[in-house]
Design an enzyme around this catalytic site. Structure first.
Site, PDB file in Angstrom:
ATOM      1  N   ILE A  27      -4.710  -6.309  -5.612  1.00 18.36           N
ATOM      2  CA  ILE A  27      -5.242  -6.399  -4.256  1.00 18.36           C
ATOM      3  C   ILE A  27      -4.139  -5.987  -3.298  1.00 18.36           C
ATOM      4  O   ILE A  27      -3.004  -6.445  -3.410  1.00 18.36           O
ATOM      5  CB  ILE A  27      -5.719  -7.831  -3.945  1.00 18.36           C
ATOM      6  CG1 ILE A  27      -6.845  -8.245  -4.902  1.00 18.36           C
ATOM      7  CG2 ILE A  27      -6.198  -7.940  -2.498  1.00 18.36           C
ATOM      8  CD1 ILE A  27      -7.294  -9.692  -4.743  1.00 18.36           C
ATOM      9  N   CYS A  28      -4.471  -5.102  -2.380  1.00 12.70           N
ATOM     10  CA  CYS A  28      -3.518  -4.664  -1.352  1.00 12.70           C
ATOM     11  C   CYS A  28      -2.261  -4.069  -2.013  1.00 12.70           C
ATOM     12  O   CYS A  28      -2.360  -3.213  -2.891  1.00 12.70           O
ATOM     13  CB  CYS A  28      -3.194  -5.831  -0.427  1.00 12.70           C
ATOM     14  SG  CYS A  28      -2.390  -5.355   1.123  1.00 12.70           S
ATOM     15  N   THR A  29      -1.078  -4.542  -1.607  1.00 14.55           N
ATOM     16  CA  THR A  29       0.166  -3.956  -2.114  1.00 14.55           C
ATOM     17  C   THR A  29       0.508  -4.418  -3.521  1.00 14.55           C
ATOM     18  O   THR A  29       1.561  -4.049  -4.053  1.00 14.55           O
ATOM     19  CB  THR A  29       1.339  -4.272  -1.174  1.00 14.55           C
ATOM     20  OG1 THR A  29       1.432  -5.695  -1.001  1.00 14.55           O
ATOM     21  CG2 THR A  29       1.138  -3.609   0.180  1.00 14.55           C
ATOM     22  N   THR A  73      -4.103   1.545  -2.136  1.00 19.48           N
ATOM     23  CA  THR A  73      -3.456   0.363  -1.586  1.00 19.48           C
ATOM     24  C   THR A  73      -3.753   0.352  -0.093  1.00 19.48           C
ATOM     25  O   THR A  73      -4.475   1.222   0.405  1.00 19.48           O
ATOM     26  CB  THR A  73      -1.947   0.364  -1.872  1.00 19.48           C
ATOM     27  OG1 THR A  73      -1.386  -0.909  -1.523  1.00 19.48           O
ATOM     28  CG2 THR A  73      -1.221   1.455  -1.085  1.00 19.48           C
TER      29      THR A  73
END
Length: 328
Positions: free
Chosen positions: A116-118, A136
């Site tokens: 998730i995300c970074t 990302t």
């Protein structure tokens, strides 16, 4: 895509400075009441959280969280989730500290990896994204490309699914990805129930492009939302670009531009996606032959339907139905 017949162990590895909001998402969406079996069988997912050294970590919100299980839980993980860690050293160097590498080396071959995300930086540093397309948060796209120039980064999408490795964009895109996991593992209807329980959209149109430094036009300013709503009620009909533009009262050129601004997709991509979702529902809930499902979903011929369905879902319509349609 396989339907889980036992409880799948999902292990969230909480790294120092993990985004607090994202740490709670797997538990919220994978252990929701909507997933509780009505026949008293096992829950589809068990969510565990561990840290590298089995001690507390400080989240991005400044408070500490304790792991629920020791990091040895990674040895039996079916799915591993890595959430965002803003300004973690891996985002500057592209490398992971040895203790993190050692912990993740415990993950068995064949496990599913989710970021998730970074968290995508961690998967990339492990080599899991080599030769693959990934995503990302758009704000960290340049840093990702600097660290991993050989990985194809698509910062316009909400998530990317390679089956064994899945990456998503920032914060709320983690919700999109987790709902996608439920939808892939257990079907559209179950995922929709989970979404309703959390009061979120079961499927968000478009990608990150609609959030990148430009406002989303309001419906009253000549937007395409009303036409999208109309199209959802007429998926079985001819939805050519010209007809969509006519419904919106725009020229084809203006409609094309506004549609992409609002959804991050072309009209054709959006329509195909909605037709595939509708077809999935029909395959799950009816015993209609493929020709009838194809027609009701707007694909015209069974051949075209099979091609588009396999592209969108990864398997044939008949294989999908075998996995989800319960015999009477």
């Amino acid at each position: 895509m396989t339907r889980t017949l036992r409880t799948e162990q999902v292990v969230v590895l909480a790294l120092e400075n993990s985004v607090a909001f994202e740490l709670g998402l797997p538990h919220r969406f994978l252990t929701a009441d909507a997933l509780r079996p009505t026949d008293g069988g096992p829950r589809p997912y068990e969510v565990l959280m561990c840290t590298v050294d089995d001690g507390p970590i400080t989240t991005s919100a400044g408070y500490q969280v304790l792991p629920t299980h020791p990091h040895e839980a990674l040895r039996t993980a079916d799915t591993v989730v890595i959430v965002g860690t803003p300004w973690h050293s891996v985002m500057e160097t592209g490398a992971l500290a040895q203790p993190i590498r050692d912990a993740l080396a415990l993950v068995p071959t064949g496990a599913r990896w989710v970021s998730i995300c970074t968290g995508a930086f961690v998967l990339a540093a492990l080599g899991l994204l080599d030769g693959r397309r990934a995503t990302t948060h758009w704000a960290h796209a340049d840093a990702f490309r600097r660290c991993f120039p050989d990985i194809e980064l698509d910062a316009d999408v909400l998530f990317i699914d390679h089956g064994d490795v899945l990456t998503s964009a920032g914060n709320a895109a983690g919700i999109d990805l987790l709902l996608h996991l439920v939808r892939r593992d257990h079907g559209v209807e179950v995922a929709n129930r989970v979404a309703r329980g959390a009061v979120v959209a079961p499927w968000r149109d478009g990608g990150q492009a609609q959030f990148i430094d430009r406002p989303v036009p309001a419906v009253g300013e000549g937007g395409t939302a009303s036409t999208r709503e109309w199209a959802l009620r007429h998926l079985e009909e001819d939805l050519s670009l010209a007809r969509l533009a006519q419904h919106a009262g725009m020229s084809v050129r203006t409609f094309t531009r506004r549609f992409r601004e609002e959804t991050g997709q072309t009209a054709g991509e959006w329509i195909t996606g909605r037709r595939v979702e509708h077809a999935r529902h029909l395959l799950e809930k009816t015993d209609w032959p493929v020709d009838r499902v194809a027609a009701a979903s707007g694909f015209g011929t069974a051949a075209a339907f099979r091609t588009q369905f396999r592209t969108g879902v990864g398997i044939s319509p008949s294989a999908y139905r075998r996995g989800y349609l319960t015999p009477a």
